[in-house]
Design a protein around this motif. Structure first.
Motif, short mmCIF file in Angstrom:
data_model
loop_
_atom_site.label_atom_id
_atom_site.label_comp_id
_atom_site.label_asym_id
_atom_site.label_seq_id
_atom_site.Cartn_x
_atom_site.Cartn_y
_atom_site.Cartn_z
N ALA A 82 -5.52 -28.75 -5.58
CA ALA A 82 -4.66 -27.78 -4.97
C ALA A 82 -5.20 -27.48 -3.45
O ALA A 82 -4.29 -27.51 -2.64
N LEU A 83 -6.35 -27.45 -3.42
CA LEU A 83 -7.17 -27.16 -2.08
C LEU A 83 -6.93 -28.29 -1.27
O LEU A 83 -6.30 -28.39 0.01
N ALA A 84 -6.97 -29.48 -1.74
CA ALA A 84 -6.64 -30.79 -0.98
C ALA A 84 -5.39 -31.07 -0.40
O ALA A 84 -4.75 -31.33 0.55
N PHE A 85 -4.28 -30.64 -1.28
CA PHE A 85 -2.96 -30.47 -0.99
C PHE A 85 -2.74 -29.65 0.27
O PHE A 85 -1.97 -30.15 1.10
N LEU A 86 -3.42 -28.49 -0.03
CA LEU A 86 -3.23 -27.38 1.24
C LEU A 86 -3.74 -27.89 2.47
O LEU A 86 -3.25 -27.62 3.66
N LEU A 87 -4.80 -28.79 2.38
CA LEU A 87 -5.78 -29.12 3.65
C LEU A 87 -5.50 -30.60 4.21
O LEU A 87 -6.29 -31.23 4.40
N GLN A 88 -4.29 -31.20 3.66
CA GLN A 88 -3.91 -32.53 3.78
C GLN A 88 -4.32 -33.01 5.26
O GLN A 88 -4.65 -34.08 5.46
N ARG A 89 -3.72 -32.43 6.20
CA ARG A 89 -3.80 -32.56 7.75
C ARG A 89 -5.23 -32.39 8.22
O ARG A 89 -5.63 -33.47 8.80
N GLU A 90 -6.00 -31.68 7.73
CA GLU A 90 -7.36 -31.48 8.12
C GLU A 90 -8.31 -32.88 7.23
O GLU A 90 -9.26 -33.26 8.02
N LEU A 91 -7.88 -33.13 6.20
CA LEU A 91 -8.52 -34.23 5.40
C LEU A 91 -8.06 -35.62 6.22
O LEU A 91 -9.05 -36.48 6.40
N ASP A 92 -7.07 -35.78 6.47
CA ASP A 92 -6.45 -36.85 7.47
C ASP A 92 -7.38 -37.04 8.87
O ASP A 92 -7.88 -38.18 9.21
N ASP A 93 -7.51 -35.87 9.31
CA ASP A 93 -8.16 -35.78 10.51
C ASP A 93 -9.55 -36.09 10.38
O ASP A 93 -10.31 -36.93 11.09
N ALA A 94 -10.12 -35.78 9.11
CA ALA A 94 -11.69 -36.01 8.99
C ALA A 94 -11.81 -37.36 8.81
O ALA A 94 -12.85 -38.10 9.22
N VAL A 95 -11.00 -38.19 8.06
CA VAL A 95 -11.14 -39.61 7.80
C VAL A 95 -10.93 -40.30 9.21
O VAL A 95 -11.77 -41.47 9.48
N GLU A 96 -10.10 -39.85 10.05
CA GLU A 96 -9.83 -40.81 11.23
C GLU A 96 -11.12 -40.59 12.09
O GLU A 96 -11.62 -41.51 12.88
N ALA A 97 -11.76 -39.18 12.11
CA ALA A 97 -12.92 -39.03 12.85
C ALA A 97 -14.04 -39.83 12.24
O ALA A 97 -14.75 -40.44 13.24
N ALA A 98 -14.17 -40.01 10.83
CA ALA A 98 -15.26 -40.66 10.38
C ALA A 98 -15.21 -42.17 10.92
O ALA A 98 -16.08 -42.71 11.11
N TRP A 99 -13.95 -42.60 10.82
CA TRP A 99 -13.56 -44.09 11.20
C TRP A 99 -13.90 -44.16 12.57
O TRP A 99 -14.48 -45.27 12.85
N GLN A 100 -13.63 -43.41 13.48
CA GLN A 100 -13.96 -43.61 14.81
C GLN A 100 -15.36 -43.53 15.10
O GLN A 100 -15.88 -44.23 15.94
N SER A 101 -16.19 -42.77 14.28
CA SER A 101 -17.46 -42.70 14.62
C SER A 101 -18.23 -44.03 14.02
O SER A 101 -19.15 -44.58 14.53
N LEU A 102 -17.75 -44.47 12.83
CA LEU A 102 -18.05 -45.57 12.22
C LEU A 102 -17.89 -47.06 12.91
O LEU A 102 -18.75 -48.04 13.15
N ARG A 103 -16.68 -47.06 13.35
CA ARG A 103 -16.23 -48.03 14.14
C ARG A 103 -17.08 -48.85 15.13
O ARG A 103 -17.20 -50.19 15.30
#
Length: 351
Positions: free
Chosen positions: A73-94
């Protein structure tokens, strides 16, 4: 009379274990029993494919399910924040030289295996989890072998040598997508890997010419997490090859591949842990969806079923059809079905 005695022995539960014991067979030595367990022609075949739920863990499982529901339920409410976290992690790893290295994925897989092995060894050695041990009677007999470092070193040595001469890693500019997409891709990869390895695993048990490949993996009667690495070179290479094939077939994003390697190494280590802990997904969901350690422990004890490593649908829906066809073909040739006994009654007559 002999059949009645055998039936009684089968219905007598093994001390401390939720599964019925094998029927006594005084003519079978320990070495023969170990070989038969890998071959899939053990003294008896369990009538039930799912281990009974332990009463001790019911309340804990309920609490864990509630925690998972709250987390989803928390993940559903924080979808945008989780998507941003994935993108930020990818940018730092790339842009990281480590991530760009051709051997990054095998190094991550090896490091993940090491971490999960130490995690489960810590649970075994330092936490009072005896009530969750699936097969305590056999665990008291088989000594914990510890973590074999040579397996990881040999695997990395071969892979890194190949990567040095044949570099092929390609890092895309775009990210892996949303957090939900990463989870879905990992789930699909696990399903594909499990389905692809099922016929190989089945063949190594049912085909006499291939049984030696998988025999080492069934040497121990009690499972510890380190048993995940107890296998022959060919056996381990087949698992790695199926894993690589899965990732290439699905063309997963490098970030998703990294996460997948962390997840699958955990799941492989978990099913060999010999523990039935409340937080494990086969308890949270259902043991009719995920087999978990109980079904894999039963596989190591009997060798006649539960060939899927993670899921259960092929064992429950396809394997009975394979067994019936195998039994019919053996009967047509006038032979007994030894590699896949059609019933416990047939297995009892062998004794």
């Amino acid at each position: 009379m002999a059949e009645t005695a055998a039936e009684t022995a089968r219905e007598t539960p093994l001390a401390g274990s939720p599964v019925g014991s094998r029927p006594a067979n005084p003519q079978m030595t320990r070495a023969t029993e170990e070989a038969s367990r890998c071959a899939g022609d053990g003294p008896a075949r369990s009538r039930q494919r799912h281990l009974p739920r332990r009463a001790k863990g019911k309340q804990a499982v309920t609490r864990v399910r509630a925690a998972w529901a709250a987390l989803l339920a928390l993940a559903f409410l924080l979808q945008r924040e989780l998507d941003d976290a994935v993108e930020a992690a990818w940018q730092s790893l790339r842009d990281s030289p480590v991530f760009q290295h051709d051997s990054f994925e095998p190094v991550i897989a090896t490091a993940s295996f090491a971490f999960w092995l130490f995690f489960f060894q810590f649970l075994d050695d330092f936490l009072p989890l005896h009530q969750y041990v699936i097969n305590p009677a056999e665990r008291r007999k088989d000594k914990h072998t510890g973590i074999p470092p040579r397996a990881g070193a040999a695997y990395l040595g071969v892979i890194m040598t190949y990567d040095y001469f044949f570099p092929r890693r390609n890092i895309p500019a775009s990210g892996p997508g949303s957090f939900a997409k990463v989870l879905l891709d990992i789930f699909i990869a696990l399903v594909v890997y499990d389905a692809l390895f099922f016929p190989i695993h089945l063949a190594m048990h049912r085909m006499p010419a291939l049984r030696f490949i998988h025999a080492r993996h069934h040497e121990s009667k009690a499972l510890y997490s380190t048993e995940v690495l107890r296998h022959s070179l060919v056996d381990g290479s087949l698992q790695v090859a199926v894993n690589i094939l899965t990732l290439n077939l699905l063309r997963l994003h490098p970030f998703t591949r990294m996460c997948y390697n962390i997840v699958i190494t955990y799941m492989l280590t978990e099913i060999h842990s010999g523990l039935d802990l409340p937080y494990m997904l086969h308890n949270v969901l259902s043991d009719r969806v995920l087999g978990g350690p109980p079904r894999h422990e039963e596989h190591h004890r009997f060798g006649t079923h539960n060939y899927q490593q993670f899921f259960t649908y092929l064992d429950d829906l396809v394997l009975p059809w394979i067994d019936s066809g195998f039994a019919m073909s053996r009967h047509a040739r006038g032979g007994a079905d030894v590699a896949a006994p059609a019933s416990r009654e047939a297995a009892a007559k062998v004794t």
